[in-house]
Design a protein around this motif. Structure first.
Motif, short mmCIF file in Angstrom:
data_model
loop_
_atom_site.label_atom_id
_atom_site.label_comp_id
_atom_site.label_asym_id
_atom_site.label_seq_id
_atom_site.Cartn_x
_atom_site.Cartn_y
_atom_site.Cartn_z
N ASN A 101 54.89 37.37 42.04
CA ASN A 101 53.74 36.54 42.40
C ASN A 101 53.97 35.89 43.75
OD1 ASN A 101 51.61 34.81 42.64
ND2 ASN A 101 52.08 33.57 40.83
N THR B 161 38.29 35.79 29.34
CA THR B 161 39.29 34.83 29.82
C THR B 161 40.61 35.04 29.08
OG1 THR B 161 38.52 33.15 28.24
CG2 THR B 161 37.58 33.12 30.46
N PRO C 208 49.80 41.10 30.02
CA PRO C 208 48.51 41.53 30.56
C PRO C 208 47.67 42.27 29.52
CG PRO C 208 50.34 42.19 31.99
CD PRO C 208 50.93 41.74 30.69
N VAL D 203 37.08 38.79 39.53
CA VAL D 203 38.34 38.60 38.82
C VAL D 203 39.13 37.49 39.49
CG1 VAL D 203 40.53 39.67 38.17
CG2 VAL D 203 38.42 41.01 38.10
N ALA D 204 39.64 36.58 38.66
CA ALA D 204 40.55 35.54 39.14
C ALA D 204 41.95 35.86 38.64
CB ALA D 204 40.10 34.17 38.63
N SER D 205 42.88 36.02 39.58
CA SER D 205 44.25 36.38 39.24
C SER D 205 45.20 35.40 39.90
CB SER D 205 44.56 37.80 39.72
OG SER D 205 45.95 38.08 39.61
N PRO E 42 38.96 34.78 44.60
CA PRO E 42 38.42 35.73 43.62
C PRO E 42 38.38 37.14 44.20
CG PRO E 42 37.03 33.78 43.79
CD PRO E 42 37.99 33.71 44.93
N PHE F 148 45.52 38.47 34.89
CA PHE F 148 44.32 37.82 35.42
C PHE F 148 43.90 36.73 34.44
CE2 PHE F 148 42.62 41.32 32.86
CZ PHE F 148 41.61 40.70 32.12
N GLU F 149 43.29 35.69 35.00
CA GLU F 149 42.86 34.56 34.18
C GLU F 149 41.45 34.72 33.67
OE1 GLU F 149 45.08 30.85 36.31
OE2 GLU F 149 43.72 32.06 37.56
N SER F 150 40.60 35.36 34.45
CA SER F 150 39.22 35.54 34.03
C SER F 150 38.63 36.76 34.71
CB SER F 150 38.37 34.30 34.37
OG SER F 150 38.25 34.15 35.77
N MET F 151 37.69 37.35 34.01
CA MET F 151 36.93 38.47 34.54
C MET F 151 35.47 38.26 34.17
SD MET F 151 37.25 42.59 33.83
CE MET F 151 38.84 42.68 34.62
#
Length: 918
Positions: free
Chosen positions: A93, A308, A322, A373-375, A381, A442-445
């Protein structure tokens, strides 16, 4: 610095070297490509033991490699490029530490401008020619240039060395790449170490950077930031030993790569496998919410999907594995909307380029949604597009498939994923699966399928609560199931909830309603959103609205059976129809889909076909089901054409209309038939008000009456001049003779048709009731089993509508009423069957036959032959050679005109010139 003749080692302190000492002489090229002598690596915990825990953040992860040296301690080739292919799921990361901003340096001889200690992520040892080793050089996380996800840097000698990370396009593992190594250094080996949690106090003694008290390793220096995980182990415990691969080339043989791999840590005895375990200890709690963009029943709708995954950045804990697989099953009733085919395109496999990092070149018309997508691996994003995949030309070879494509210019991240969509062939229920997703967190899609009148989906047709079920699996093997509900609260366009009614619209008629003329015929059946789907139709045409069959071949049953409904065959049918072109009599247009803009398929054709389901004729409607990028094969619907034998009125009875093809509910909204073949459909010659009648049936079993007024004009312009000739023969002309009778009716073409005919026999003829022996009963007639003895003559009728005349026997049939005498019925057979019924009685002592229900059909010639002798129904009551027998005939035209005739009846057997009046 120190010299080593064997493997690279690390000392507790590094030293700066004089510039002159570092600037080495240029080493000439060699004849052979570069060779890797040794390549290995370790993933260790703080105690120096192998870190096998899945999703753990190891203390450090390192790789080392070396090249063969000659007797002078020189590498045989000068390293140019080194690429380390990390195992899928082994994550770094780059946002775990602050990045060293542009303008600062990784060069240790510029301590006042050195990157801050907080941006250090590891160390590197570099083996140089003649056994020199530079140890513990700090590696910093740098601001990457556009298009690069992560960049790291260190300095051996001017210029700086940059190491970049990228995603592999095939398995989305990480590649670590160093390009254009300083050729003058003659690198003999490298030992590169990343720290699992760079800001951990455990690395304070190894940290060098701006803000530290000095730049020598060994002096404790705090990172000064909250520790966050930088390196994370894979989460797939089923993968077995994890393979890391190195590829290198040299300046002398650029582009010629040598490679080596390892999947065991050889620094332990026995070698320790590079694998992970303990997946059951990982926490995985994803959530999925799905909502259609419309809450109206039976309406076009997009779909909002929010996935999420709560993550953890605890450096002492375990990462969340993941997402590997997402399976979503929409509620029954939420289906593909055919209206979306308007202007829709699809993306071919060559255009999406799966497995490559080239940007997708899918057409804009294939875009059906967006993704965001939030990663934790990027600081913004990631935006992308949802494309419709081309039928058959996708990884699944399926009708329906999707592509999720993210192409982020800022980070250079390119992710292209295929998703399979299946539709239940009976219900149309949709199921979507994205499997083997990248082993990246990823945190959200957020997926947004487009809405509007051409949205890809349609909502259920009834109000209520509907649940979408889902199952989400991780790479660690956990699986979470659940559901997400939504409500349908109104009918289409905000109307009250549908009452499940069935009230289709109906229009029918001829384009040019002029009596006795040919004109295209059109029929249209429509249905509003929110009503029951169309199922079948029965329509009875007005009297006299007929078709000219002459010269038109049938489309055979074998040809119709060969029409394929298989996927992808509609285009073949469109290019070369199974039916002969000469049998086509019209076209078909079908509108399908929810919303105000159904998709119309205008390529259907109507063909004349033969007997079907007990009817003498049929229509076959063949429609290649090609909608936008989809080819669902071809649909054949036949309609039996029943002909009323008394009136010749036609009733069309259709087969059930298709409601679903290959899992795509058609949602038929508009069906149009246009019988446009020149001189095929003939208008009546009666201008009386008439109408179309029938029944429409829904796919759910409901029925609704159909009615449409119909009336032609111009009947008064039609002439009406039929003629009739009669002859007695085959018996003595004297009193008591039982003659045969031949009657020949002719009618000029293009005139009004006969509606009624009344014939009074000459006064010279009586009915010989003694010869009426056998009569066909009504039951026998209905079962087509009249005795042969009930036949008293034959008849033939010629019409311009048929290739051959209709012909058959003439029977005496019980009239089924109070009349004493039986009916005289001509049973005319051919392409169709007509019953011409004559009511027999006497008026003023004269034998009368009345044909009161003559079909409104053109007959150019009609010949009636009645038997004589023992089966003769007529008897002379005088010598007919000595008189002039005349019949009285009255014809009523369908157009209201009349024609009265007094034809003389010719008599055979009188001899030359002996019949009176001859």
């Amino acid at each position: 610095m120190r010299q080593e003749s064997g493997n690279l080692t690390r000392t507790g302190a590094g030293a700066l070297v004089a510039l002159a000492m570092l600037l080495a002489a240029f080493v000439g090229s060699a004849s052979a490509a570069i060779q890797i002598e040794e390549f290995g690596g370790s993933v260790l915990d703080e105690a120096g033991l192998p870190e096998h825990q899945a999703a753990a953040h190891p203390y450090e992860a390192s790789t080392h490699f070396k090249f063969p040296m000659d007797a002078n301690g020189l590498s045989e080739e000068d390293l140019k490029t080194a690429v380390v292919h990390l195992p899928p799921g082994f994550i770094g990361n780059p946002l775990a530490v602050p990045r060293c901003e542009e303008g600062r340096s990784v060069n240790l001889i510029e301590p006042e401008n050195l990157c801050p200690a907080s941006s250090q992520v590891g160390i590197v040892d570099i083996g140089l020619k003649e056994g020199l080793v530079l140890e513990n050089l700090p590696v910093y996380s740098l601001d990457p240039p556009p298009g690069v996800p992560a960049r790291f840097g260190f300095n051996v000698i001017f210029p700086d060395v940059f190491v970049e990370a990228r995603l592999r396009p095939d398995d989305y593992g990480i590649d670590v790449i160093a390009r254009d190594a300083n050729q003058a250094l003659n690198v003999t080996g490298v030992n590169f170490t990343f720290w699992g949690v760079p800001a951990s106090t455990a690395h304070d003694s190894e940290r060098i950077g701006f803000g530290c008290s000095d730049i020598f390793v060994g002096t404790p220096c705090s990172a000064g930031v909250v520790p966050k995980p930088f390196v994370t182990n894979p989460s797939d415990c089923s993968a077995g030993p994890l393979t890391t691969t190195l590829e290198v080339d040299s300046w002398q043989t650029q582009g010629v790569f040598d490679s080596a791999s390892f999947n065991h840590d050889d620094s332990f005895s026995p070698p320790e496998p590079m694998s992970v375990e303990g997946c059951e200890a990982l926490d995985f709690q994803p959530e999925l919410k799905l909502q259609p963009t419309s809450s109206s029943a039976g309406s076009p709708s997009g779909l909002n999907v929010d996935l999420t995954v709560p993550l953890s950045d605890d450096p002492d804990g375990l990462a969340v594995p993941p997402v590997k697989r997402v399976e979503v099953t929409l509620p029954q009733g939420t289906a593909v909307n055919p209206s979306s085919a308007n202007g829709l395109g699809a993306c071919a496999s060559a255009q999406i380029g799966l497995g490559t990092d080239a940007p997708a070149s899918c057409p804009d018309a294939a875009k059906i949604g967006t993704v965001e997508v939030a990663s934790p691996l990027v600081d913004h994003p990631l935006l992308g597009t949802i494309y419709l995949a081309k039928q058959g030309d996708n990884p699944f070879g399926s009708l329906l498939a999707l592509y999720l494509a993210i192409e982020d210019e800022e980070s250079g991240v390119v992710v292209k994923l295929p998703g399979r969509v299946t539709a239940d062939p009976v219900s149309g229920q949709l199921r979507a699966v994205f499997d083997d997703n990248p082993q990246l967190p990823f945190e959200s899609m957020r997926i947004r399928f487009k809405g509007g009148n051409r949205a890809p989906l349609s909502t259920p047709t009834s109000c209520g609560t509907y649940a979408t079920s889902f199952e989400i699996s991780s790479w660690a093997g956990q699986s979470v199931s659940g559901s997400s509900s939504f409500q349908i609260t109104s009918g289409p366009n905000g109307a009250p909830c549908p009452s499940n009614q069935f009230a289709p619209g109906f229009d029918a008629g001829t384009v040019n309603p002029v009596a006795g003329s040919y004109s295209p015929f059109v029929l249209r059946l429509t249905r509003e959103d929110g009503t029951q789907p169309l199922g079948a139709v029965t329509a009875t045409l007005p009297d006299g609205l007929l078709g000219r069959l002459k010269g038109i071949p049938y489309c055979s049953d074998a040809a119709l059976a060969g029409v394929s409904g298989a996927l992808g065959t509609g285009a073949t049918q469109l290019a070369a129809s199974s039916c002969p072109a000469a049998s086509q009599v019209g076209t078909v247009s079908v509108g399908a889909g929810a919303g105000p803009n159904p998709f119309y398929v205008d390529t259907g054709k109507a063909y004349l076909a033969g007997p079907y389901k007990g009817a003498p004729l049929s229509m076959a409607f063949i429609t290649p089901a090609i909608a936008g990028p989809f080819d669902l094969g071809s649909v054949v619907v036949r309609a039996a054409l029943r002909v009323n034998p008394v009136t010749a009125q036609i009733t069309a009875v259709s087969d059930p209309l298709p409601s679903i093809l290959h899992g795509i509910p058609l949602n038929l909204r508009d069906v149009r038939v246009n019988l446009s073949k020149p001189e095929f459909t003939l208008n009546p010659t009666s201008c009386d008000p008439m109408g179309f009648t029938g029944l429409a049936y829904s796919a759910l079993g409901a029925s609704a009456p159909l009615a449409e007024r119909f009336q032609v004009a111009g009947c008064g312009q039609l002439a009406f001049e039929p003629t009739l000739k009669m002859r007695f023969y085959g018996a003595p002309p004297r009193r008591g003779g039982f003659p045969k009778l031949k009657a020949v009716l002719t009618a000029p073409r293009g005139q009004a048709n006969i509606g009624k005919a009344v014939v009074l026999m000459p006064k010279t003829e009586l009915l010989e009731q003694g010869h009426i022996r056998t009569i066909c009963t009504r039951d026998q007639w209905a079962s087509d089993s009249c005795p042969k003895a009930s036949i008293y003559g034959k008849a033939r009728a010629w019409t311009p509508l048929l290739d051959k005349p209709l012909q058959g026997d003439v029977y005496l049939r019980a009239n089924g009423g109070a009349r004493e005498l039986p009916d005289l019925v001509a049973d005319l057979k051919g392409q169709i069957e007509i019953e011409l019924v004559g009511y027999v009685d006497s008026v003023n002592a004269r034998l009368r036959t009345r044909f009161v229900n003559v079909p409104d059909a053109p007959v150019s010639r009609f010949v009636l032959d009645m038997q004589g002798g023992r089966k003769g129904l007529l008897a002379h009551n005088t010598n007919v050679c000595k008189t002039t027998p005349r019949a009285s005939v009255k014809f009523d035209g369908q157009n209201g005109k009349f024609r009265d005739l007094e034809p003389r009846v010719a008599v055979g057997g009188c001899g030359k010139g002996k019949q009176r009046g001859r």
